[in-house]
Enzyme design. Structure first.
Site, mmCIF file in Angstrom:
data_model
loop_
_atom_site.group_PDB
_atom_site.id
_atom_site.type_symbol
_atom_site.label_atom_id
_atom_site.label_comp_id
_atom_site.label_asym_id
_atom_site.label_seq_id
_atom_site.Cartn_x
_atom_site.Cartn_y
_atom_site.Cartn_z
ATOM 1 N N LYS A 244 -11.373 -0.466 6.704
ATOM 2 C CA LYS A 244 -12.210 -0.887 5.572
ATOM 3 C C LYS A 244 -12.637 -2.345 5.752
ATOM 4 O O LYS A 244 -13.801 -2.694 5.521
ATOM 5 C CB LYS A 244 -11.462 -0.695 4.250
ATOM 6 C CG LYS A 244 -11.331 0.773 3.853
ATOM 7 C CD LYS A 244 -10.413 0.992 2.662
ATOM 8 C CE LYS A 244 -10.221 2.483 2.398
ATOM 9 N NZ LYS A 244 -9.266 2.784 1.331
ATOM 10 N N GLN B 48 -4.969 -0.317 -2.051
ATOM 11 C CA GLN B 48 -4.697 0.874 -1.256
ATOM 12 C C GLN B 48 -3.515 1.657 -1.832
ATOM 13 O O GLN B 48 -2.454 1.088 -2.103
ATOM 14 C CB GLN B 48 -4.400 0.454 0.205
ATOM 15 C CG GLN B 48 -4.235 1.616 1.162
ATOM 16 C CD GLN B 48 -5.507 2.429 1.336
ATOM 17 O OE1 GLN B 48 -6.599 1.892 1.475
ATOM 18 N NE2 GLN B 48 -5.368 3.749 1.313
ATOM 19 N N ASP C 157 -13.323 1.871 -6.268
ATOM 20 C CA ASP C 157 -12.756 3.196 -5.974
ATOM 21 C C ASP C 157 -13.111 4.201 -7.072
ATOM 22 O O ASP C 157 -12.937 5.404 -6.893
ATOM 23 C CB ASP C 157 -11.221 3.112 -5.870
ATOM 24 C CG ASP C 157 -10.768 2.832 -4.436
ATOM 25 O OD1 ASP C 157 -11.463 3.256 -3.499
ATOM 26 O OD2 ASP C 157 -9.713 2.188 -4.271
#
Ligand code: NDP
Length: 295
Positions: A54, A98, A121
């Site tokens: 990422k 994460q 997200d």
């Protein structure tokens, strides 16, 4: 019929170049570059690889990347205070924490602490509600990627498309169903309590499979000419990674099919970057990116 193999790596590269153009246009207009903060807690090997990828892709589209790697023993309050700092940091447009997090930290506390405007997200309940109501919000990356991959096969118009989503999770199945519903598709969601999953799948023009069960969808489950998007990632005993769809069998009947790996996976990070650009534009009152995704 031999299905077209949908090349997710190629489609993700195209998406990245559009985001790169969007980033340049943004910085010309606003005088700064969009920024994405990635937070990793602990040493989970798969999470380290995801975050590394990422960060690399964030830099490659010209965005600022802020990486925060915290020890396994980090407390919930320390992580929440970092999230507060990132919420307040004007250089940060998007925040990703994460998952999974170590056991002492409640993921839902962290997810709801991220400012909804920076929640790239799409996990904050405000964004979940906005997507479920079809009124915008930031959309979870994996279903957004599936939508972009499927769009060209329906001329970008999902109205009336018979769609079956296999799986009802909060990160894939449900938002996928809601995105399709918002575009007036006819949507059926099947799951582990569904009596005859195959009979539902057989009638679909579009099948999105996110069950986490290797090779679950067989050739005789799929209707002739269907478009099949395989979200599943399953590691077999021999180390091979396969999807939830039996690729060989379904290739013989479907119109188009995503492979695993190389299908949905690469699009997920692409959509994270797209969401960061969207968040940056919205924060500056500039609306949504106009990068012709056909959705
Ligand atoms: P979850 O385990 O949270 O959800 C799986 C869903 O599938 C559940 O709703 C479950 O039903 C349903 N299901 C399981 N087995 C069957 C079956 N035999 N028949 C019908 N339905 C079934 O998984 P996720 O949604 O988080 O992930 C799904 C897969 O996608 C995983 O392989 C994951 O690794 C992958 N993934 C890939 C991503 C990518 O970027 N490519 C991103 C995210 C996930 P029930 O609710 O009744 O238990």
């Amino acid at each position: 019929m031999t299905a077209e193999r949908i090349d997710g790596r190629l489609r993700a590269k195209e998406l990245d170049s559009r985001v790169t153009e969007g980033v340049s246009a943004f910085s010309e207009k606003v005088g700064r570059v969009p920024g994405l903060a990635a937070v990793l807690v602990g040493t989970d090997a798969a999470s380290q690889i995801y975050v590394r990828n990422k960060v690399k892709r964030t830099k490659s589209v010209g965005m600022l990347s802020f990486e925060h790697v915290l020890p396994e023993t980090t407390t919930e309050s320390d992580l929440l205070s970092l999230v507060d700092d990132l919420n307040a940091d004007p250089r940060v447009d998007g925040i990703l924490v994460q998952l999974p997090l170590p056991g002492q930290i409640r993921a839902e506390r962290v997810t709801s602490a991220v400012s909804p405007e920076k929640d790239v997200d799409g996990f904050h309940i405000v964004n979940v509600g906005a997507v479920a109501s079809g009124v915008g919000g930031l959309v979870p990356c994996t279903p957004l990627g599936c939508l972009i991959l499927a769009a060209p096969f329906f001329g970008g118009d999902f109205a009336g498309v018979e769609s079956v989503v296999v799986g009802r999770s909060n990160i894939v199945g449900r938002p996928m169903a809601n995105l399709l519903l918002a575009r007036r598709a006819t949507v059926t969601v099947v799951h582990s309590a569904t009596r005859d999953v195959a009979s539902h799948v057989r009638g679909a023009d579009l099948v999105v499979v996110a069950a986490g069960s290797a090779g679950l969808v067989r050739g005789d489950w799929v209707g002739e000419g269907a478009v099949v998007i395989d979200v599943g990632i399953n590691r077999l005993a021999d180390g091979k990674v396969v999807g939830d769809v039996n690729f060989e069998e379904v290739s013989g009947v479907a119109r188009a099919l995503t492979p695993v790996p190389g299908g949905v996976g690469p699009m997920t990070i692409g959509c994270l970057l797209l969401n960061t650009l969207t968040a940056a534009l919205r924060r500056e009152g500039l609306g949504d990116p106009d990068i012709g995704l056909g959705i």
